[in-house]
Enzyme design. Structure first.
Site, mmCIF file in Angstrom:
data_model
loop_
_atom_site.group_PDB
_atom_site.id
_atom_site.type_symbol
_atom_site.label_atom_id
_atom_site.label_comp_id
_atom_site.label_asym_id
_atom_site.label_seq_id
_atom_site.Cartn_x
_atom_site.Cartn_y
_atom_site.Cartn_z
ATOM 1 N N HIS A 1 -11.232 -5.183 8.977
ATOM 2 C CA HIS A 1 -12.111 -4.897 7.645
ATOM 3 C C HIS A 1 -13.063 -3.860 7.991
ATOM 4 O O HIS A 1 -13.933 -3.618 7.209
ATOM 5 C CB HIS A 1 -12.373 -6.020 7.256
ATOM 6 N N GLN B 1 -7.521 -1.915 -0.548
ATOM 7 C CA GLN B 1 -8.548 -2.684 -0.560
ATOM 8 C C GLN B 1 -9.743 -2.672 0.593
ATOM 9 O O GLN B 1 -10.775 -3.045 0.434
ATOM 10 C CB GLN B 1 -7.894 -4.185 -0.667
ATOM 11 N N PHE B 2 -9.095 -2.454 1.666
ATOM 12 C CA PHE B 2 -9.906 -2.053 2.775
ATOM 13 C C PHE B 2 -9.336 -0.831 3.529
ATOM 14 O O PHE B 2 -8.235 -0.909 3.555
ATOM 15 C CB PHE B 2 -10.130 -3.345 3.927
ATOM 16 N N GLU C 1 0.850 -1.079 -0.006
ATOM 17 C CA GLU C 1 -0.081 -0.052 0.208
ATOM 18 C C GLU C 1 0.646 1.269 -0.120
ATOM 19 O O GLU C 1 0.475 2.286 -0.784
ATOM 20 C CB GLU C 1 -0.994 -0.049 1.318
HETATM 21 C C1 LIG Z 1 -1.888 -4.828 4.356
HETATM 22 C C2 LIG Z 1 -3.039 -5.543 3.748
HETATM 23 N N1 LIG Z 1 -3.148 -5.386 2.694
HETATM 24 C C3 LIG Z 1 -4.272 -5.950 1.953
HETATM 25 C C4 LIG Z 1 -4.744 -7.154 2.374
HETATM 26 C C5 LIG Z 1 -6.009 -7.818 1.908
HETATM 27 N N2 LIG Z 1 -5.472 -9.102 1.632
HETATM 28 C C6 LIG Z 1 -5.621 -10.184 2.266
HETATM 29 S S1 LIG Z 1 -5.159 -11.700 1.899
HETATM 30 C C7 LIG Z 1 -4.474 -10.874 0.222
HETATM 31 C C8 LIG Z 1 -3.531 -11.596 -0.473
HETATM 32 C C9 LIG Z 1 -2.475 -12.205 0.045
HETATM 33 O O1 LIG Z 1 -1.793 -12.949 -0.923
HETATM 34 P P1 LIG Z 1 -0.544 -13.868 -0.443
HETATM 35 O O2 LIG Z 1 0.574 -13.042 0.679
HETATM 36 O O3 LIG Z 1 0.103 -14.391 -1.704
HETATM 37 O O4 LIG Z 1 -1.208 -14.990 0.614
HETATM 38 P P2 LIG Z 1 -2.143 -16.140 0.049
HETATM 39 O O5 LIG Z 1 -3.825 -15.450 0.636
HETATM 40 O O6 LIG Z 1 -1.890 -16.636 -1.187
HETATM 41 O O7 LIG Z 1 -1.939 -17.191 1.173
HETATM 42 C C10 LIG Z 1 -4.793 -9.574 0.523
HETATM 43 C C11 LIG Z 1 -4.507 -8.560 -0.634
HETATM 44 C C12 LIG Z 1 -4.492 -7.269 3.943
HETATM 45 N N3 LIG Z 1 -4.917 -8.413 4.490
HETATM 46 N N4 LIG Z 1 -3.371 -6.548 4.207
#
Ligand SMILES: Cc1ncc(C[n+]2csc(CCOP(=O)(O)OP(=O)(O)O)c2C)c(N)n1
Ligand SMILES: Cc1ncc(C[n+]2csc(CCOP(=O)(O)OP(=O)(O)O)c2C)c(N)n1
Ligand SMILES: [Mg+2]
Ligand SMILES: [Mg+2]
Lengths: 326, 366, 366, 326
Positions: free
Chosen positions: D130, D83-84, D61
């Protein structure tokens, strides 16, 4: 035994006492080790307690706060420094998402009861980002306590209390008065309760609430107001959150008038909460609308423009007059 | 160049030795003698200005200043390569690059005297103001790089950061985004061995900084930052590489901050005289001057004359800055928003009222 | 191991092929058959629980859930190695590791039903609650690692993050601090090829993730994350290396998220059936079962029986969670601070007053 | 021509119009491309405008905001998604130190006039982080504008205005009503001025100020209050900063009573500023103390506890009664 100290000495002394007393206390941040911090608040502590307990971290504030979360979970008591409050910004996510929440998230199993110290505020002819006052933002985060001392004595007692607090404490040090105020301070260990304001001058005509470097300015304004025979009750807030509403309300019930003074900007600032409290809890006692003397809603100007922004005793006096004559 | 000096080999690009002798003909850049002389003069100007600024500060005529002393070859090289249309996204220790971009010394002084106008850089095109929050500027460089690609412009972005700055999350995010976007950005890390008092070995456990390019799938190179020719070669090739659409480059310029962090810092607290002496023999100006002398392009006498002239020019600009004048009240309000909210207008009016009251009450001794 | 699989060589540690045949005896870990069988059973349990949880969600009985489907070998290996005194600092897709640490399925369900108690993990020692903000947990792991060193404890920290998470600044800062502090942390990146809908190639331009260890001067290794033996070997050696005071290790576990990101996601929008099929043959449970069958340690019949039992157990715990009961008002207040501020006490009283008023006014139809 | 839209459609429509009209508009963030965002606000836009204009960024972000600073400096108009709102936290430093300040720092030479969109607020049974509502924090940053729509129509008009604003705009979308409210919305381009509140219901007994998802709850409360013959004036703030003090003050001068409703926590929240404004500018008109109905000063509970936290129409009605009967 008492010793003359400025605020830098007093905080150093508090850290020294707690480092000696409790092996779990760990002090780190940018340049706090060999250098003793850019304002010398941690001077001499690395020599005394070793590089494992007082040390320089890499230059990364999110990591400083985030690793402190881990340390507190594991049982240490980190006292971390943000070099200037403007540079706590990169740690915002760690502080808001974790430091303030670990206790609630884990239903009390783990805490992040660290102390996050930082110099803050204007008035020292500094470059951009070195003069911010965003205490209202930190105070708006449930789970954090926010403390701002106004004297060496208070700084020492509040720092001891902060380190012993079961909750994370934001300890904001008004750097403008780091060395400007000297005072006899007890050399022994003592603490001042977090969450309690202090009436530092009794009066009957108007209540002025302030904190940090503004206390001194309010005291100067009170001197100016003397010749008008205005009797001012001055409250040093000491803690921004938990805010001591009772002390303020009780005072305003007596004086009927309120002025809040802070160098932070006005809108959505601490003054708004204080005015709202008073109106909610002392509505029928008010003889004039509670007012705020604050920084303007702009970015803190560079030194050559700071005089427009910074609050002078005259401006406080002017607003006192306006409120009293309402 | 990138192959031979692949960071994995732990080799530093060096072209000139400490005595100004060319020891690496293969990578000697194609550069005219006159151009080298010009570069030296600019570096000398920067150093002279730097020295004088430190004195002005001691005299209490400016508030603070971060000296470039010892690091002049880095900006000196960039200065010769960077074009008007290229972007400069600075940290705060690249005086030579600022001047090359069109900033005036007067503006530089204004900033450290406490005027925002000092980063407005009226005659400089595509020069973003200094960024105080360490490493945060690198992301701006990447965003500009995106725009260059988007609009298919013939431009490149030069951006700077210190060794300390490589520890910040924004460093990582910037290099990672630049890698994914293949943004035309030349990242220059001035590894001057310290972040204020913190030595490089406490910043990271990696072997230098150039190797960090591997984490982003981008090119990286470690360069002797006190060697003008090496810096020139590295910056030139990196800019061409980036402009050709190959993606960003990470240049680690190995150097030493011979001065204090800023004028309020005292390095003797955290480093030894021996260490300082060691680096003294690698001084970038000494080395380039030795080269110029060996080529009979320059004499000590020339230097004396130049310094005399420079000092006058610098002082002239300093005094201009000192006479910049007052800072009108409305300037603290009028740039906050494009269209000023009523709140700000009213606060300005309130302040004016207060000032008027103050004047009246002082005159009437109320 | 670290030498042979130095990330610079772009080699992935693999020990078992897709048919469960050992193809790399040299690195085959020293592990009993019974231990392998146990590991398989736990992986099977995790998968069964995972499947059922997805159904519970479809039935509207929990709010959301991030399936582990396809990634079970990673947590499965950690589960066999992690000790009570070791720390687990999770992301949110490591069910097998949570259960091994002493979390109950009931607790896991509670969390996704919307109770904070679901991350309290009453019987688990040294297990930090899930961290929702991506990558932020890695710094906590490093801080815990500092404490381990400080108090000279015989412990290691296991921490997880996804491929998407490696783009965050906190990933960089955590690995960098861990490198400087030589903190005993095993960083496990589950590279499941997606961050929600974003494919790995849009996260970074680097050749995989293990190579990023070079940026921090720490050990790194790329491992077939769907190969139980490879994961076991890598985690075991990394933990020993870290515990011995050599510093952290970065393990890239290459895997595939066979399920959706969470139960509210539909992967068919952003990936192909072909890709899914390709990964299907590498399924971690299939492979380990083939191995067990080839060793005559396990049959399809065994599996059927186990799944039957597991389903009962899982459902039992789910129903327990469903009967957890109501959420008292004071629970939203009482954990915010160690000593509750007057403000909160008063707000609680105010709310109770309001509730009383509501009851009265509803009864009296006011 | 009008079309029935929910808020998701309406924002999508606004983005579509601006993407079509202005090649400098660039939309990016996590999963906004192929997926069209986790709430589908950007659905279909990548297909229509290509991956160079609408695309998925890596998961970071600070970088999303920081690169947008660079893009705006270079003349683009980025519309970025967090995203949130809880995940805007890692971007705090870029937003506070740069987005809000580039114009002032460069004396107007450069701006960071981007739009930062994000779903925010509670009520959708989501996990931790969230459901936050920290608009008071963003509104306390000089240089930012903060907008919160309460209807599809407003969302569209305000989004167009935000993209056309010379200043950076925080566009906070109350996700609880993303799909809950459907409305006929003009298909053509139109914009609604930022910084102006709207009186959405005239009344004489009390002024209720709210915004975002709370508007609907206030309307329900107003229905409950009807049987007590209480006439409520409802003001939809629409913009948190610049705050439209005039509309509020004018209303309270008429009704003599004020209630502010927001789901964000109370202390140092938006309500404090509104109460303070009213007391400063309409002191003599007040017949009861201005009050606040807000979230409690705690971390937003997980879904099973959210009913204790979230504000019901009954609670608003209850506080209306208390204020009117003061
Ligand atoms: C700082 C932050 N930004 C965005 C999100 C929203 N979000 C939740 S899971 C995710 C994707 C995570 O991808 P990855 O690190 O590859 O883990 P996976 O879900 O594939 O296990 C996102 C963008 C979040 N939880 N925290
Ligand atoms: C985010 C942030 N944290 C802290 C500081 C305070 N600070 C100013 S300069 C500096 C050290 C920078 O070191 P380096 O990046 O090596 O650059 P150098 O000063 O050596 O050129 C620090 C910590 C800052 N400006 N910004
Ligand atoms: Mg440095
Ligand atoms: Mg992933």
């Amino acid at each position: 035994m008492k010793k003359v100290m400025n605020m830098v000495n007093a905080i150093n002394d508090a850290l020294d006492i707690k480092l000696k007393e409790d092996r779990n206390v760990i002090v780190y941040g940018e340049d706090v080790g060999v250098e003793g911090g850019v304002f010398r608040v941690t001077e001499g502590l690395q020599k005394k307690y070793g590089v494992e307990r007082v040390f320089d971290s890499p230059l990364a504030e999110s990591a400083i706060a985030g690793t402190a979360v881990g340390m507190s979970i594991a049982g240490l008591k980190p006292v971390i420094e943000m070099q200037f409050s403007g540079f706590a910004n990169p740690a915002f996510n760690q502080i808001v998402s974790h430091v303030s929440r670990m206790r609630n998230r884990s239903r009390g199993k783990y805490t992040s009861d660290m102390v996050i110290r930082m110099p803050y505020g204007g008035g020292i002819n500094a470059l951009e980002h070195h003069s911010e006052s965003i205490e209202a933002i930190w105070a708006h985060i449930p789970g954090l306590k926010v403390v701002i001392p106004s004297t060496p004595h208070d700084a020492k007692g509040l720092m001891i209390a902060a380190i012993e607090s079961p909750d994370p404490v934001f300890f904001m040090e008004p750097k403008r008065i780091y060395r400007a105020i000297k005072q006899e301070v007890d050399e022994e260990k003592f603490s001042i309760p977090i969450g309690k304001a202090k009436v530092i001058q009794k009066g009957t005509d108007i209540t002025v609430v302030a904190y940090g470097a503004m206390i001194r300015e309010v005291q100067k304004a009170a001197v100016l107001a003397k010749k008008d025979n205005i009797s001012i009750e001055i409250i040093d807030l000491r803690t921004i959150y938990p805010i001591d509403r009772d002390t303020i309300v009780e005072s305003v019930k007596k004086t009927g008038r309120l002025l809040t003074v802070h160098e932070a900007i006005k809108t959505f600032g601490v003054g708004a909460e204080i005015s709202s409290t008073v109106i909610e809890e002392a509505f029928l006692y008010l003889e004039a609308p509670p007012k705020r003397v604050t920084g303007y809603d702009v970015i803190v100007p560079l030194p050559k423009g700071e005089h427009h922004f910074i609050i002078s005793p005259e401006r406080i006096y002017y607003e006192i007059l306006r409120t009293v004559k309402y | 160049m990138f192959k031979e000096y692949d960071p994995i080999k732990n080799k530093m690009l060096q072209i000139m030795d400490n005595d100004g002798k060319i020891i690496n003909e293969k990578f000697m850049p194609d550069i005219d003698d006159s151009e080298v002389l010009e570069a030296y003069k600019k570096m000398l100007f920067a150093r002279t200005a730097d020295n004088m600024t430190v004195s002005y500060q001691r005299q209490g005529r400016i508030f603070t200043y971060p000296p470039n002393y010892g690091q002049e070859a880095i900006s000196g090289a960039v200065a010769r390569i960077m074009r008007d249309e290229d972007w400069l996204v600075p940290a705060f220790r690249e005086l030579g690059a600022y001047l090359a971009k069109g900033a005036s010394l007067k503006e530089v002084f204004l900033y450290f005297m406490g005027y925002e106008e000092g980063v407005n850089f009226k005659n400089a095109k595509n020069f973003v103001p200094y960024a105080v929050p360490i490493a945060s500027q690198l992301l701006h460089a990447v965003g500009i790089g995106y725009e260059i690609k988007y609009n298919k412009k013939d431009q490149v972005v030069y951006t700077f950061v210190g060794d300390g700055g490589t520890s910040e999350g924004d460093f990582h995010e910037a290099l990672n985004f630049a890698g994914v976007w293949k943004a035309p950005v030349v990242f220059i890390v001035q590894n001057n061995q310290y972040g204020i008092s913190t030595p490089f070995r406490l910043q990271t456990a990696s072997d230098g900084i150039a190797i960090k390019s591997y984490a982003y799938g981008i090119k990286g190179i470690q360069v002797d930052g006190n060697d003008f020719f090496a810096m020139y070669k590295a910056v030139k090739e990196s800019a061409e590489y980036a402009k050709a659409g190959n993606g960003p480059v990470l240049i680690e310029a190995v150097t030493y901050r011979k001065g204090a962090h800023t004028t309020s810092d005292d390095p003797s607290k955290y480093r030894t005289k021996e260490e300082e002496d060691e680096w003294d023999v690698k001084d970038p100006l000494k080395r380039l001057k030795s080269y110029l002398k060996s080529q009979k392009l320059f004499t000590d006498k020339d230097e004396e004359t130049l310094i005399e002239d420079y000092k006058k020019e610098i002082d002239r600009q300093f005094i201009e800055a000192e006479n910049f004048g007052s800072y009108p009240l409305e300037d603290i309000f009028k740039y906050t928003y494009g269209d000023m909210p009523d709140d700000l207008k009213q606060q300005m009016v309130e302040h004016e009222k207060f000032i008027k009251w103050k004047e009246v009450s002082q005159n009437t001794n109320v």
